[in-house]
Write a protein that holds these residues in place. Structure first.
Motif, PDB file in Angstrom:
ATOM      1  N   PHE A 209       0.819  -1.222   0.000  1.00  0.00           N
ATOM      2  CA  PHE A 209       0.000   0.000   0.000  1.00  0.00           C
ATOM      3  C   PHE A 209       0.849   1.267   0.000  1.00  0.00           C
ATOM      4  CE2 PHE A 209      -2.503  -3.278   2.329  1.00  0.00           C
ATOM      5  CZ  PHE A 209      -3.390  -3.538   1.298  1.00  0.00           C
ATOM      6  N   CYS A 210       2.114   1.167   0.400  1.00  0.00           N
ATOM      7  CA  CYS A 210       2.971   2.360   0.356  1.00  0.00           C
ATOM      8  C   CYS A 210       4.351   1.958  -0.114  1.00  0.00           C
ATOM      9  CB  CYS A 210       3.012   3.073   1.697  1.00  0.00           C
ATOM     10  SG  CYS A 210       3.616   2.092   3.074  1.00  0.00           S
ATOM     11  N   GLU A 211       4.409   1.283  -1.234  1.00  0.00           N
ATOM     12  CA  GLU A 211       5.660   0.690  -1.718  1.00  0.00           C
ATOM     13  C   GLU A 211       6.729   1.729  -2.052  1.00  0.00           C
ATOM     14  OE1 GLU A 211       5.030  -1.219  -5.475  1.00  0.00           O
ATOM     15  OE2 GLU A 211       3.388   0.102  -5.952  1.00  0.00           O
ATOM     16  N   LYS A 212       6.313   2.980  -2.268  1.00  0.00           N
ATOM     17  CA  LYS A 212       7.299   4.006  -2.636  1.00  0.00           C
ATOM     18  C   LYS A 212       8.136   4.441  -1.422  1.00  0.00           C
ATOM     19  CE  LYS A 212       5.974   4.995  -7.000  1.00  0.00           C
ATOM     20  NZ  LYS A 212       5.506   3.621  -7.234  1.00  0.00           N
ATOM     21  N   GLN A 213       7.615   4.215  -0.219  1.00  0.00           N
ATOM     22  CA  GLN A 213       8.348   4.645   0.972  1.00  0.00           C
ATOM     23  C   GLN A 213       9.359   3.588   1.392  1.00  0.00           C
ATOM     24  OE1 GLN A 213       5.690   5.849   4.073  1.00  0.00           O
ATOM     25  NE2 GLN A 213       4.246   6.765   2.644  1.00  0.00           N
ATOM     26  N   ASN A 214      10.453   4.057   1.959  1.00  0.00           N
ATOM     27  CA  ASN A 214      11.488   3.101   2.365  1.00  0.00           C
ATOM     28  C   ASN A 214      11.425   2.800   3.851  1.00  0.00           C
ATOM     29  OD1 ASN A 214      12.565   3.244  -0.245  1.00  0.00           O
ATOM     30  ND2 ASN A 214      13.617   5.146   0.303  1.00  0.00           N
ATOM     31  N   ASN A 215      10.645   3.594   4.579  1.00  0.00           N
ATOM     32  CA  ASN A 215      10.746   3.500   6.031  1.00  0.00           C
ATOM     33  C   ASN A 215       9.626   2.669   6.673  1.00  0.00           C
ATOM     34  OD1 ASN A 215       8.735   5.230   5.410  1.00  0.00           O
ATOM     35  ND2 ASN A 215       9.220   6.767   6.969  1.00  0.00           N
ATOM     36  N   HIS A 216       8.862   1.940   5.843  1.00  0.00           N
ATOM     37  CA  HIS A 216       7.765   1.197   6.458  1.00  0.00           C
ATOM     38  C   HIS A 216       8.290  -0.046   7.184  1.00  0.00           C
ATOM     39  CE1 HIS A 216       8.013  -0.852   2.496  1.00  0.00           C
ATOM     40  NE2 HIS A 216       8.019  -1.877   3.296  1.00  0.00           N
ATOM     41  N   GLN A 217       7.481  -0.511   8.110  1.00  0.00           N
ATOM     42  CA  GLN A 217       7.844  -1.693   8.886  1.00  0.00           C
ATOM     43  C   GLN A 217       6.630  -2.603   8.917  1.00  0.00           C
ATOM     44  OE1 GLN A 217      10.348  -1.654  12.216  1.00  0.00           O
ATOM     45  NE2 GLN A 217      11.552  -1.342  10.398  1.00  0.00           N
ATOM     46  N   LEU A 218       6.838  -3.860   8.629  1.00  0.00           N
ATOM     47  CA  LEU A 218       5.712  -4.784   8.711  1.00  0.00           C
ATOM     48  C   LEU A 218       5.688  -5.418  10.092  1.00  0.00           C
ATOM     49  CD1 LEU A 218       5.398  -6.763   5.365  1.00  0.00           C
ATOM     50  CD2 LEU A 218       4.236  -4.677   6.081  1.00  0.00           C
ATOM     51  N   ALA A 219       4.492  -5.527  10.634  1.00  0.00           N
ATOM     52  CA  ALA A 219       4.331  -6.182  11.928  1.00  0.00           C
ATOM     53  C   ALA A 219       3.164  -7.156  11.807  1.00  0.00           C
ATOM     54  CB  ALA A 219       4.051  -5.132  13.001  1.00  0.00           C
ATOM     55  N   ALA A 220       3.050  -8.070  12.759  1.00  0.00           N
ATOM     56  CA  ALA A 220       1.983  -9.070  12.674  1.00  0.00           C
ATOM     57  C   ALA A 220       1.176  -9.094  13.965  1.00  0.00           C
ATOM     58  CB  ALA A 220       2.583 -10.446  12.407  1.00  0.00           C
ATOM     59  N   LEU A 221      -0.136  -9.272  13.799  1.00  0.00           N
ATOM     60  CA  LEU A 221      -1.031  -9.449  14.947  1.00  0.00           C
ATOM     61  C   LEU A 221      -1.576 -10.858  14.869  1.00  0.00           C
ATOM     62  CD1 LEU A 221      -3.541  -6.438  14.888  1.00  0.00           C
ATOM     63  CD2 LEU A 221      -1.965  -7.004  16.724  1.00  0.00           C
ATOM     64  N   THR A 222      -1.535 -11.566  15.969  1.00  0.00           N
ATOM     65  CA  THR A 222      -2.169 -12.878  15.945  1.00  0.00           C
ATOM     66  C   THR A 222      -3.554 -12.751  16.575  1.00  0.00           C
ATOM     67  OG1 THR A 222      -1.033 -13.374  17.991  1.00  0.00           O
ATOM     68  CG2 THR A 222      -0.047 -14.256  15.997  1.00  0.00           C
ATOM     69  N   VAL A 223      -4.451 -13.596  16.158  1.00  0.00           N
ATOM     70  CA  VAL A 223      -5.817 -13.566  16.665  1.00  0.00           C
ATOM     71  C   VAL A 223      -6.051 -14.892  17.375  1.00  0.00           C
ATOM     72  CG1 VAL A 223      -8.256 -13.396  16.007  1.00  0.00           C
ATOM     73  CG2 VAL A 223      -6.542 -12.081  14.761  1.00  0.00           C
ATOM     74  N   GLU A 224      -6.511 -14.810  18.594  1.00  0.00           N
ATOM     75  CA  GLU A 224      -6.666 -16.016  19.414  1.00  0.00           C
ATOM     76  C   GLU A 224      -7.538 -17.062  18.701  1.00  0.00           C
ATOM     77  OE1 GLU A 224      -7.870 -15.080  23.410  1.00  0.00           O
ATOM     78  OE2 GLU A 224      -8.123 -17.215  23.839  1.00  0.00           O
ATOM     79  N   GLY A 225      -7.068 -18.274  18.684  1.00  0.00           N
ATOM     80  CA  GLY A 225      -7.834 -19.365  18.095  1.00  0.00           C
ATOM     81  C   GLY A 225      -7.657 -19.497  16.588  1.00  0.00           C
ATOM     82  N   GLU A 226      -6.902 -18.580  15.971  1.00  0.00           N
ATOM     83  CA  GLU A 226      -6.700 -18.640  14.526  1.00  0.00           C
ATOM     84  C   GLU A 226      -5.233 -18.954  14.235  1.00  0.00           C
ATOM     85  OE1 GLU A 226      -9.094 -18.788  12.706  1.00  0.00           O
ATOM     86  OE2 GLU A 226     -10.725 -17.599  13.523  1.00  0.00           O
TER      87      GLU A 226
END
Ligand SMILES: [Zn+2]
Ligand SMILES: [Zn+2]
Length: 271
Positions: free
Chosen positions: A199-216
């Protein structure tokens, strides 16, 4: 995993599952499939320039049958007994399409090229139209998947219809491990960089993070700390039909939005 097994542990999805089954049942009676295979050599330059298949004039895809299918689907559903609110909303949409003979054409232009057009229930119309179109176009999307070389696309939008991705999948093992993005509209899956935000591929400073959902265990929410866009992510293989169907993980959209994240893919479920 079957859809029934998934529903048994996610009973709140049952009304959506039942609507989805009725829509597909109506389509079974009226659907024609697109058997056109483009002359790939004519489309190739557009593909390399990043023009999605359905948006290229060189792929010469006839969208006339698609207009008919969307109109027939609404007619068929409007005459069926469906629970409200979708039942009542479908009858309104059907009446709007009946009033204007050019409406199906405008609807397709709105879906594929983002042409301006106003309907009363855009989320519902998008869901119904794409459910019909993805089935109608299935032989074409399959032939396209066989033709294209994944490494030559690697873009943030769907190579078939141009939509932003709604889900991602982490597949393969060890050195073969890769990420695919999944289109919530036409159902195409395509390769993309593991750690980039589509969604913001032009930026260099993005960081991906992950959220887990209980039971999934198999599903999680990957999000970008820069733009707050998220992708529901299936970490595994073999259950694509159930887990990448978008509507089967609508509870993850609710969870993501509770965390202040934004769904940047077209919403098929603003129902
Ligand atoms: Zn697509
Ligand atoms: Zn981002």
């Amino acid at each position: 995993m079957t859809q029934d097994a998934w529903l048994a542990t996610h009973t709140y999805l049952e009304p959506l599952a039942s609507l989805h089954a009725q829509v597909n049942g109506a389509l079974d009676d009226i659907l024609t499939t697109c058997n056109h295979v483009p002359a790939w050599a004519n489309y190739e330059d557009d593909f390399d320039a990043g023009v999605p298949l359905l948006q290229s004039s060189r792929s010469a895809i006839d969208l006339e049958p698609a207009k008919t299918i969307v109109r027939l689907l609404l007619e068929r559903l409007a005459a069926t007994s469906l629970p409200d609110p979708p039942g009542e909303q479908i009858r309104s949409l059907c009446a709007e399409l009946r009033c204007d003979p050019d409406a199906p054409q405008h609807a397709i232009a709105w879906l594929l090229y983002d042409a301006p057009f106003t309907f009363s229930y855009p989320g519902l119309l998008r869901y119904l139209s794409w459910t019909a179109l993805s089935r109608h176009l299935h032989p074409l999307t399959e032939a396209f998947g066989n033709w294209r070389t994944e490494e030559r696309w690697l873009r943030s939008y769907c190579p078939t219809c141009g939509s932003s991705p709604v889900m991602a999948q982490l597949a393969g093992k060890d050195a073969e491990r890769h990420r695919l993005l999944s289109c919530g509209c036409c159902g195409t899956r395509w390769w993309y960089q593991r750690m980039d935000c589509p969604f913001c591929e032009k930026q260099n400073n993005h960081q991906l993070a992950a959220l887990t959902v209980e039971g999934e265990g198999a599903l999680r929410i990957d999000y970008c700390e820069s733009c707050h866009g998220y992708l529901k992510t299936y970490n595994g293989e073999g259950n694509e039909a159930v887990l990448l169907a978008d509507w089967t993980s609508i509870h993850l959209d609710v969870a993501a939005q509770t965390f202040g994240l934004k769904r940047l893919a077209p919403s098929l479920f603003a129902l």
